[in-house]
Motif scaffolding. Structure first.
Motif, PDB file in Angstrom:
ATOM      1  N   UNK A 146      71.325  59.497  32.564  1.00  0.00           N
ATOM      2  CA  UNK A 146      71.174  58.665  33.761  1.00  0.00           C
ATOM      3  C   UNK A 146      72.391  58.820  34.660  1.00  0.00           C
ATOM      4  N   UNK A 147      72.143  58.787  35.957  1.00  0.00           N
ATOM      5  CA  UNK A 147      73.277  58.824  36.889  1.00  0.00           C
ATOM      6  C   UNK A 147      73.219  57.572  37.766  1.00  0.00           C
ATOM      7  N   UNK A 148      74.300  56.825  37.749  1.00  0.00           N
ATOM      8  CA  UNK A 148      74.372  55.649  38.620  1.00  0.00           C
ATOM      9  C   UNK A 148      75.020  56.060  39.931  1.00  0.00           C
ATOM     10  N   UNK A 149      74.372  55.707  41.041  1.00  0.00           N
ATOM     11  CA  UNK A 149      74.953  55.967  42.363  1.00  0.00           C
ATOM     12  C   UNK A 149      75.288  54.613  42.971  1.00  0.00           C
ATOM     13  N   UNK A 150      76.539  54.434  43.353  1.00  0.00           N
ATOM     14  CA  UNK A 150      76.932  53.150  43.932  1.00  0.00           C
ATOM     15  C   UNK A 150      77.676  53.349  45.236  1.00  0.00           C
ATOM     16  N   UNK A 151      77.502  52.402  46.143  1.00  0.00           N
ATOM     17  CA  UNK A 151      78.291  52.392  47.370  1.00  0.00           C
ATOM     18  C   UNK A 151      79.235  51.205  47.298  1.00  0.00           C
ATOM     19  N   UNK A 152      80.468  51.411  47.733  1.00  0.00           N
ATOM     20  CA  UNK A 152      81.457  50.343  47.620  1.00  0.00           C
ATOM     21  C   UNK A 152      82.352  50.290  48.845  1.00  0.00           C
ATOM     22  N   UNK A 153      82.744  49.069  49.187  1.00  0.00           N
ATOM     23  CA  UNK A 153      83.807  48.900  50.182  1.00  0.00           C
ATOM     24  C   UNK A 153      84.971  48.284  49.430  1.00  0.00           C
ATOM     25  N   UNK A 154      86.065  49.003  49.317  1.00  0.00           N
ATOM     26  CA  UNK A 154      87.158  48.549  48.461  1.00  0.00           C
ATOM     27  C   UNK A 154      86.623  48.407  47.041  1.00  0.00           C
ATOM     28  N   UNK A 155      86.849  47.245  46.432  1.00  0.00           N
ATOM     29  CA  UNK A 155      86.418  47.054  45.049  1.00  0.00           C
ATOM     30  C   UNK A 155      84.995  46.500  44.986  1.00  0.00           C
ATOM     31  N   UNK A 156      84.419  46.231  46.140  1.00  0.00           N
ATOM     32  CA  UNK A 156      83.128  45.547  46.167  1.00  0.00           C
ATOM     33  C   UNK A 156      81.959  46.534  46.217  1.00  0.00           C
ATOM     34  N   UNK A 157      81.088  46.453  45.181  1.00  0.00           N
ATOM     35  CA  UNK A 157      79.904  47.312  45.169  1.00  0.00           C
ATOM     36  C   UNK A 157      78.854  46.680  46.079  1.00  0.00           C
ATOM     37  N   UNK A 158      78.330  47.473  47.021  1.00  0.00           N
ATOM     38  CA  UNK A 158      77.366  46.882  47.948  1.00  0.00           C
ATOM     39  C   UNK A 158      75.956  47.424  47.756  1.00  0.00           C
ATOM     40  N   UNK A 159      75.810  48.491  46.963  1.00  0.00           N
ATOM     41  CA  UNK A 159      74.477  49.033  46.754  1.00  0.00           C
ATOM     42  C   UNK A 159      74.460  49.897  45.494  1.00  0.00           C
ATOM     43  N   UNK A 160      73.263  50.049  44.898  1.00  0.00           N
ATOM     44  CA  UNK A 160      73.183  50.857  43.689  1.00  0.00           C
ATOM     45  C   UNK A 160      71.792  51.470  43.520  1.00  0.00           C
ATOM     46  N   UNK A 161      71.765  52.716  43.058  1.00  0.00           N
ATOM     47  CA  UNK A 161      70.518  53.377  42.672  1.00  0.00           C
ATOM     48  C   UNK A 161      70.779  54.106  41.365  1.00  0.00           C
ATOM     49  N   UNK A 162      69.690  54.397  40.615  1.00  0.00           N
ATOM     50  CA  UNK A 162      69.860  55.146  39.366  1.00  0.00           C
ATOM     51  C   UNK A 162      68.927  56.343  39.345  1.00  0.00           C
ATOM     52  N   UNK A 163      69.476  57.483  38.952  1.00  0.00           N
ATOM     53  CA  UNK A 163      68.635  58.667  38.738  1.00  0.00           C
ATOM     54  C   UNK A 163      68.369  58.756  37.244  1.00  0.00           C
ATOM     55  N   UNK A 164      67.102  58.683  36.883  1.00  0.00           N
ATOM     56  CA  UNK A 164      66.744  58.676  35.457  1.00  0.00           C
ATOM     57  C   UNK A 164      66.937  60.051  34.828  1.00  0.00           C
ATOM     58  N   UNK A 165      67.270  60.039  33.561  1.00  0.00           N
ATOM     59  CA  UNK A 165      67.513  61.298  32.841  1.00  0.00           C
ATOM     60  C   UNK A 165      66.214  62.077  32.654  1.00  0.00           C
ATOM     61  N   UNK A 166      66.373  63.389  32.555  1.00  0.00           N
ATOM     62  CA  UNK A 166      65.222  64.233  32.240  1.00  0.00           C
ATOM     63  C   UNK A 166      65.709  65.308  31.290  1.00  0.00           C
TER      64      UNK A 166
END
Ligand code: GDP
Ligand code: MG
Length: 593
Positions: free
Chosen positions: A523-543
């Motif tokens: 799995x790959x977690x994709x996150x967007x952050x401003x400073x230490x604050x995570x503002x968004x997240x998506x996950x790419x499932x393993x294959x």
């Protein structure tokens, strides 16, 4: 001097400038039969139909029994090269203003015209492509009359395709464009309006003599750089260089003087004699500064030195390209390159690929920011990664532009929505003619750099033209948006964005990266952050991806082919931590819908 005419052709892109230039060269027997467009000699230019570097060419023409020298100075038509356009224009006394009879007046028609008027050029309006079925000669003439305040009979109807109007154009150049003026006896003052790199001869600078005389072998000085040279060869430009012993006031020519790199020759500089220098340089000299920056990284770390050598070679004939080493945690060692604009960036990327076979990753382009610290010191930052700690920043300023869009009234709504979304402020709006309108916006350059052209084109179905010029720096509330892959911040994916857009951008970046990064064995977690604050997240499932699974082990050659294919597919990937990221992903921010 009386029988010299120096002129240029100005037009919106694709209105037929190069084609018409070819017809003029043919008609005056300067060139014989044309294969394609003679003035654009780089492959790339031909493919794109854009004259990237300006050139000058001399024609001889007999009119009413008198011989004339006509110097045609070709100007690049794109906003990225507007300083070059302005220098080429400064070398002329007249301009053909070419307008496509099926398209009418467009954004660059107007911006180039203003530049020509600033230099007091005599304008000869030419309506081109009159052969086309979709030509609207009366309407377009009305537009030209509105724009110039000229008479209907002043406009020449022409076609670069059939040759219609070419003779009238030459007559008008001779009758209407004033001959150059200047003083043969005064100290030498010659304006450099362009330079090219020649691998045998070094740099060849093109100039127009405003005052004085230059002779072969003269000791000369370039006013702004202060560098001194011998005029090893001077001459005029026909299809080839034609050496001469002497060139006089009003002449357009070239000089070869042992200059090795284009950086030594600054377009806009003044050539004078060492022994008897002119008092002042010709006005209007500017140092061109790159406005758009991007990281360029080799795919394979060992290609770093090759990349440096390639950039150095490119720079020999492209003085506006800058680069300096930088390193990225994600991408390793590479260079931060500076470009005049987005088109310039694309051209450099393509030339790296074609001429040097360099396989590179380019990061998202950004503009340069002025960052003020609490002590009031300003620092120019070219890279989101180079932003100082937010607590040290007093405020940030970003470059703004004055933008002009010309479009049909039908598209005003969507275009205004687009400009508003790009933080544009409407300055004014006026009608060019019945159903076409000219809109002026002030917007941050950083917003144009990211997918503005493409969006403008698609929402207007191609019926919008765009041009801009820079209008200084203004304070702005910018934040750095970071992207994390499996918890690791990827510096090459960081962007600077206005605080109001940050959340939306973060969300869309994560979504886009989810599409662009191929599924991997975990799995790959994709996150967007401003400073230490995570503002968004998506996950790419393993294959579990086994490309050879469907081969049943039987057909060995087929299996090998598949493996090779997979290897090739990997080429433009970069390993970041344990995640493989394709080139596309580094440009994801450009592709957001
Ligand atoms: P530039 O960008 O202004 O230099 O434009 P080009 O000379 O490259 O021309 C753009 C396109 O218009 C090319 O495909 C030309 O073949 C075409 N073109 C140029 N002049 C004419 C013309 O008078 N009539 C027609 N039908 N096509 C033309
Ligand atoms: Mg052209």
């Amino acid at each position: 001097m009386k029988n010299i005419r120096n002129f240029c052709i100005i037009a919106h892109i694709d209105h037929g400038k190069s084609t018409l230039a070819d017809r003029l060269l043919e008609f005056t027997n300067t060139i014989q039969v044309t294969e394609g467009q003679m003035l654009d000699d780089m492959d790339l230019e031909k493919e794109r139909g854009i004259t990237i570097k300006s050139h000058a060419i001399q024609m001889e023409y007999t009119y009413k029994g008198e011989k004339y020298i006509l110097n045609l100075i070709d100007t690049p038509g794109h906003v990225d090269f507007s300083y070059e356009v302005s220098r080429s224009i400064a070398a002329c006394e007249g301009a053909l203003l070419v307008v496509d009879a099926s398209q009418g007046v467009q954004a660059q028609t107007i911006s180039n015209l203003y530049m020509a008027l600033e230099h007091d050029l005599e304008i000869i309006p030419v309506m081109n492509k009159c052969d086309m079925a979709s030509a609207m000669p009366e309407e377009v003439e009305d537009e030209i009359i509105d724009l110039l305040g000229c008479k209907r009979e002043d406009i020449i109807r022409a076609s670069g395709k059939t040759g219609m109007g070419v003779e009238d154009i030459l007559a008008a150049v001779i009758e209407r464009v004033p001959h150059p003026v200047g003083d043969d006896q005064a100290p030498l003052q010659a304006l450099i309006f362009d330079s090219v790199f020649n691998s045998f001869r070094g740099i060849i600078a093109y100039f127009k003599i405003e005052n004085g005389v230059i002779r072969k072998g003269d000791k000369v000085k370039f006013f702004n750089t202060g560098k001194e040279y011998d005029a090893d060869e001077i001459g005029v430009l026909k299809m080839d260089m034609m050496p001469r012993n002497e060139l006089r006031t009003g002449d357009v020519g070239y000089i070869i003087s042992g200059i090795k790199t284009s950086r030594e020759v600054k377009v806009g500089d003044t050539i004078t004699h060492i022994a008897r220098p002119c008092e002042k340089a010709i006005a209007g000299f500017e140092e061109v500064k790159p406005m758009v920056f991007a990281g360029v990284y080799p795919i394979e770390a060992e290609d770093y030195e090759n990349l440096r050598a390639s950039l150095e070679k490119l720079q020999l004939n492209d003085a506006s390209l800058t680069f300096q080493p930088e390193s990225s945690l994600a991408l390793g060692f590479g260079f931060r390159c500076g470009f005049l604009g987005l088109l310039h960036m694309e051209i450099v990327q393509e030339r790296l690929d074609r001429e040097f076979d360099m396989n590179v990753i380019t990061t998202v382009p950004n503009v340069s920011y002025m960052v003020y610290d609490k002590q009031g010191h300003a620092n120019e930052v070219h890279n989101p990664g180079g932003m100082p700690d937010p607590t040290l920043i007093d405020h940030i300023e970003e470059p703004y532009i004055d933008a002009t869009v010309i479009t049909a009234t039908d598209y005003i709504g969507p275009i205004m929505t687009l400009c508003l979304g790009k933080r544009g402020e409407l300055v004014r709006q006026n009608y060019v003619s019945g159903n076409r309108v000219e809109i002026h916006y002030r917007m941050p350059l950083g917003e144009i750099v990211i997918d503005f052209y493409d969006k403008l084109k698609s929402i207007s179905k191609g019926y919008a033209s765009f041009d801009y010029h820079q209008s200084g720096f203004r304070p702005s509330k910018l934040v750095k948006l970071d992207i994390l892959l499996n918890g690791e911040s990827v510096d090459a994916l960081s962007t600077l964005t206005h605080v109001d857009n940050a959340y939306d951008l973060g969300k869309r970046m994560c979504e886009k990266l989810k599409e662009l990064i191929p599924r991997q064995q975990f799995d790959i977690a994709i996150q967007a952050a401003i400073g230490a604050k995570i503002i968004s997240r998506e996950t790419i499932k393993a294959v579990r991806k086994d490309v050879t699974a469907k081969c049943y082990g039987g057909d060995v050659s087929r299996k090998r082919k598949l493996l090779e294919k997979q290897k090739r597919g990997k080429k433009r990937m970069k390993q970041i931590g344990n995640v493989e990221v394709p080139q596309k992903a580094f440009l994801a921010v450009l592709k957001l819908d």
